[in-house]
Design a protein around this motif. Structure first.
Motif, PDB file in Angstrom:
ATOM      1  N   PRO A 101     -22.597  16.962   2.995  1.00 19.51           N
ATOM      2  CA  PRO A 101     -21.696  17.087   4.141  1.00 19.51           C
ATOM      3  C   PRO A 101     -22.428  16.870   5.458  1.00 19.51           C
ATOM      4  O   PRO A 101     -23.618  17.178   5.597  1.00 19.51           O
ATOM      5  CB  PRO A 101     -21.159  18.517   4.031  1.00 19.51           C
ATOM      6  CG  PRO A 101     -21.395  18.911   2.610  1.00 19.51           C
ATOM      7  CD  PRO A 101     -22.618  18.181   2.175  1.00 19.51           C
ATOM      8  N   LEU A 102     -21.716  16.355   6.433  1.00 19.12           N
ATOM      9  CA  LEU A 102     -22.311  16.094   7.734  1.00 19.12           C
ATOM     10  C   LEU A 102     -22.703  17.381   8.440  1.00 19.12           C
ATOM     11  O   LEU A 102     -23.602  17.397   9.278  1.00 19.12           O
ATOM     12  CB  LEU A 102     -21.326  15.291   8.600  1.00 19.12           C
ATOM     13  CG  LEU A 102     -21.872  14.642   9.868  1.00 19.12           C
ATOM     14  CD1 LEU A 102     -22.945  13.613   9.528  1.00 19.12           C
ATOM     15  CD2 LEU A 102     -20.749  13.978  10.656  1.00 19.12           C
ATOM     16  N   PHE A 103     -22.034  18.481   8.091  1.00 21.15           N
ATOM     17  CA  PHE A 103     -22.308  19.766   8.738  1.00 21.15           C
ATOM     18  C   PHE A 103     -23.234  20.647   7.910  1.00 21.15           C
ATOM     19  O   PHE A 103     -23.278  21.868   8.115  1.00 21.15           O
ATOM     20  CB  PHE A 103     -20.998  20.522   8.988  1.00 21.15           C
ATOM     21  CG  PHE A 103     -20.104  20.614   7.779  1.00 21.15           C
ATOM     22  CD1 PHE A 103     -20.314  21.576   6.806  1.00 21.15           C
ATOM     23  CD2 PHE A 103     -19.066  19.720   7.621  1.00 21.15           C
ATOM     24  CE1 PHE A 103     -19.500  21.651   5.698  1.00 21.15           C
ATOM     25  CE2 PHE A 103     -18.232  19.791   6.508  1.00 21.15           C
ATOM     26  CZ  PHE A 103     -18.450  20.768   5.548  1.00 21.15           C
ATOM     27  N   SER A 104     -23.964  20.078   6.983  1.00 19.97           N
ATOM     28  CA  SER A 104     -24.800  20.873   6.081  1.00 19.97           C
ATOM     29  C   SER A 104     -25.927  21.596   6.810  1.00 19.97           C
ATOM     30  O   SER A 104     -26.399  22.639   6.339  1.00 19.97           O
ATOM     31  CB  SER A 104     -25.381  19.974   4.982  1.00 19.97           C
ATOM     32  OG  SER A 104     -26.167  18.940   5.559  1.00 19.97           O
ATOM     33  N   THR A 105     -26.358  21.073   7.944  1.00 18.54           N
ATOM     34  CA  THR A 105     -27.459  21.694   8.685  1.00 18.54           C
ATOM     35  C   THR A 105     -26.971  22.438   9.922  1.00 18.54           C
ATOM     36  O   THR A 105     -27.775  22.801  10.781  1.00 18.54           O
ATOM     37  CB  THR A 105     -28.494  20.630   9.097  1.00 18.54           C
ATOM     38  OG1 THR A 105     -27.838  19.599   9.842  1.00 18.54           O
ATOM     39  CG2 THR A 105     -29.161  20.023   7.879  1.00 18.54           C
ATOM     40  N   PHE A 106     -25.678  22.674  10.018  1.00 18.07           N
ATOM     41  CA  PHE A 106     -25.135  23.373  11.181  1.00 18.07           C
ATOM     42  C   PHE A 106     -25.604  24.829  11.188  1.00 18.07           C
ATOM     43  O   PHE A 106     -25.663  25.494  10.152  1.00 18.07           O
ATOM     44  CB  PHE A 106     -23.606  23.341  11.177  1.00 18.07           C
ATOM     45  CG  PHE A 106     -23.032  22.087  11.771  1.00 18.07           C
ATOM     46  CD1 PHE A 106     -23.815  20.962  11.983  1.00 18.07           C
ATOM     47  CD2 PHE A 106     -21.696  22.022  12.127  1.00 18.07           C
ATOM     48  CE1 PHE A 106     -23.289  19.800  12.516  1.00 18.07           C
ATOM     49  CE2 PHE A 106     -21.146  20.871  12.667  1.00 18.07           C
ATOM     50  CZ  PHE A 106     -21.948  19.761  12.865  1.00 18.07           C
TER      51      PHE A 106
ATOM     52  N   THR B 182     -20.599  16.905  17.209  1.00 17.72           N
ATOM     53  CA  THR B 182     -21.498  18.059  17.161  1.00 17.72           C
ATOM     54  C   THR B 182     -22.799  17.716  16.452  1.00 17.72           C
ATOM     55  O   THR B 182     -23.883  18.137  16.888  1.00 17.72           O
ATOM     56  CB  THR B 182     -20.806  19.232  16.454  1.00 17.72           C
ATOM     57  OG1 THR B 182     -19.569  19.516  17.105  1.00 17.72           O
ATOM     58  CG2 THR B 182     -21.674  20.471  16.484  1.00 17.72           C
ATOM     59  N   GLU B 183     -22.733  16.937  15.394  1.00 20.58           N
ATOM     60  CA  GLU B 183     -23.941  16.536  14.676  1.00 20.58           C
ATOM     61  C   GLU B 183     -24.797  15.604  15.534  1.00 20.58           C
ATOM     62  O   GLU B 183     -26.041  15.714  15.546  1.00 20.58           O
ATOM     63  CB  GLU B 183     -23.565  15.862  13.360  1.00 20.58           C
ATOM     64  CG  GLU B 183     -24.725  15.233  12.599  1.00 20.58           C
ATOM     65  CD  GLU B 183     -25.768  16.240  12.161  1.00 20.58           C
ATOM     66  OE1 GLU B 183     -26.873  15.795  11.777  1.00 20.58           O
ATOM     67  OE2 GLU B 183     -25.498  17.454  12.200  1.00 20.58           O
ATOM     68  N   GLU B 184     -24.153  14.707  16.254  1.00 17.60           N
ATOM     69  CA  GLU B 184     -24.905  13.815  17.143  1.00 17.60           C
ATOM     70  C   GLU B 184     -25.612  14.606  18.244  1.00 17.60           C
ATOM     71  O   GLU B 184     -26.777  14.335  18.571  1.00 17.60           O
ATOM     72  CB  GLU B 184     -23.969  12.783  17.758  1.00 17.60           C
ATOM     73  CG  GLU B 184     -24.666  11.762  18.647  1.00 17.60           C
ATOM     74  CD  GLU B 184     -23.704  10.747  19.222  1.00 17.60           C
ATOM     75  OE1 GLU B 184     -24.160   9.878  20.008  1.00 17.60           O
ATOM     76  OE2 GLU B 184     -22.511  10.818  18.892  1.00 17.60           O
ATOM     77  N   ALA B 185     -24.921  15.603  18.803  1.00 19.20           N
ATOM     78  CA  ALA B 185     -25.548  16.438  19.827  1.00 19.20           C
ATOM     79  C   ALA B 185     -26.678  17.278  19.241  1.00 19.20           C
ATOM     80  O   ALA B 185     -27.706  17.501  19.900  1.00 19.20           O
ATOM     81  CB  ALA B 185     -24.496  17.340  20.470  1.00 19.20           C
TER      82      ALA B 185
ATOM     83  N   VAL C  45     -32.489  18.387  18.792  1.00 17.89           N
ATOM     84  CA  VAL C  45     -33.700  18.580  17.986  1.00 17.89           C
ATOM     85  C   VAL C  45     -34.780  17.587  18.413  1.00 17.89           C
ATOM     86  O   VAL C  45     -35.970  17.932  18.508  1.00 17.89           O
ATOM     87  CB  VAL C  45     -33.368  18.433  16.496  1.00 17.89           C
ATOM     88  CG1 VAL C  45     -34.643  18.401  15.653  1.00 17.89           C
ATOM     89  CG2 VAL C  45     -32.471  19.578  16.029  1.00 17.89           C
ATOM     90  N   ARG C  46     -34.380  16.358  18.680  1.00 16.56           N
ATOM     91  CA  ARG C  46     -35.355  15.330  19.103  1.00 16.56           C
ATOM     92  C   ARG C  46     -36.005  15.717  20.429  1.00 16.56           C
ATOM     93  O   ARG C  46     -37.222  15.601  20.585  1.00 16.56           O
ATOM     94  CB  ARG C  46     -34.646  13.984  19.223  1.00 16.56           C
ATOM     95  CG  ARG C  46     -35.542  12.838  19.699  1.00 16.56           C
ATOM     96  CD  ARG C  46     -34.733  11.581  19.895  1.00 16.56           C
ATOM     97  NE  ARG C  46     -33.669  11.788  20.884  1.00 16.56           N
ATOM     98  CZ  ARG C  46     -33.871  11.725  22.200  1.00 16.56           C
ATOM     99  NH1 ARG C  46     -35.083  11.465  22.686  1.00 16.56           N
ATOM    100  NH2 ARG C  46     -32.869  11.916  23.028  1.00 16.56           N
TER     101      ARG C  46
END
Length: 216
Positions: free
Chosen positions: A6-11, A109-112, A117-118
């Motif tokens: 899932p795209l939100f797996s690291t939320f 939200t994932e892009e942000a 993190v970068r």
């Protein structure tokens, strides 16, 4: 994400909170225009944003909870969803009223998160979110429903708070048991009801005996 992840797996807590705020402010910006239906009022003024947020969602919005001092700084964290016009200071939505999937808020939200993190990895500590994570109540603290450790270790059950509206039926929960003094049944003239499996023979005042086989 490739591989079925899932795209939100690291939320984290911060990501879920910011995603919810993105969705709420997006709906608020469009709902206000539709409800007002006035060409002279193009949107919510920045100073009135917290008021209309409270009016629509029945909850307050405090920018300090998100680790910022002003409402403008809060919206700068969500510039991919809403923005403030320079001249009129009105909150506008970046996204259209209708789109194919609400998953776009997860993507934003994932892009942000990846950008944050970068920047942190490059040494930019200002990129960190400073949201206030609600702490769990400690055991034994005032207002806490968790039992105190001393009561748990000693096996004592804490008192149950009264339930509003509960009515206790009249009379005691358990009737007190009455046991006559020892030897009262053996007194002449006393009567003792027979117990299961026992009979009292005639002429025997003080004795009890088990039933015997019938003799023809």
């Amino acid at each position: 994400v490739g591989g079925g992840e899932p795209l939100f797996s690291t939320f984290s807590f911060e990501d879920w909170t910011m995603m919810s705020l993105r969705f709420e402010l997006h709906l608020l910006a469009h709902a206000f225009k539709r409800d007002v239906n006035d060409p002279d009022r193009m949107g919510i003024h920045l100073e009135h944003l917290s008021f209309y947020y409270q009016k629509y969602y029945k909850k307050s919005m405090n920018q300090k909870f998100y680790g910022v001092e002003t409402m403008q700084e809060l919206l700068d964290l969500l510039k991919d969803t809403v923005y403030v016009t320079k001249k009129t200071k009105v909150v506008e939505a970046q996204l259209p009223t209708e789109f194919e999937s609400l998953g776009v808020f997860v993507m934003l939200t994932e892009e942000a998160r990846r950008d944050r993190v970068r920047r942190v990895d490059l040494g930019d500590e200002t990129a960190r979110l400073k949201l206030q994570n609600p702490a769990m109540p400690q055991a034994g603290a005032p207002g806490s429903l968790l039992p105190r450790p001393a009561l748990v270790m000693s096996g004592i059950r804490p008192a149950t708070p009264p339930v509003p509206g509960a009515v206790r039926p009249a009379g005691a929960w358990q009737q007190p048991a009455f046991r006559p003094p020892v030897g009262a049944w053996q007194q002449p003239g006393s009567f003792r009801p027979p117990m299961a499996g026992q009979v009292r023979p005639f002429g025997n005042v003080g004795g009890w005996r088990a039933p015997t086989a019938w003799r023809g």
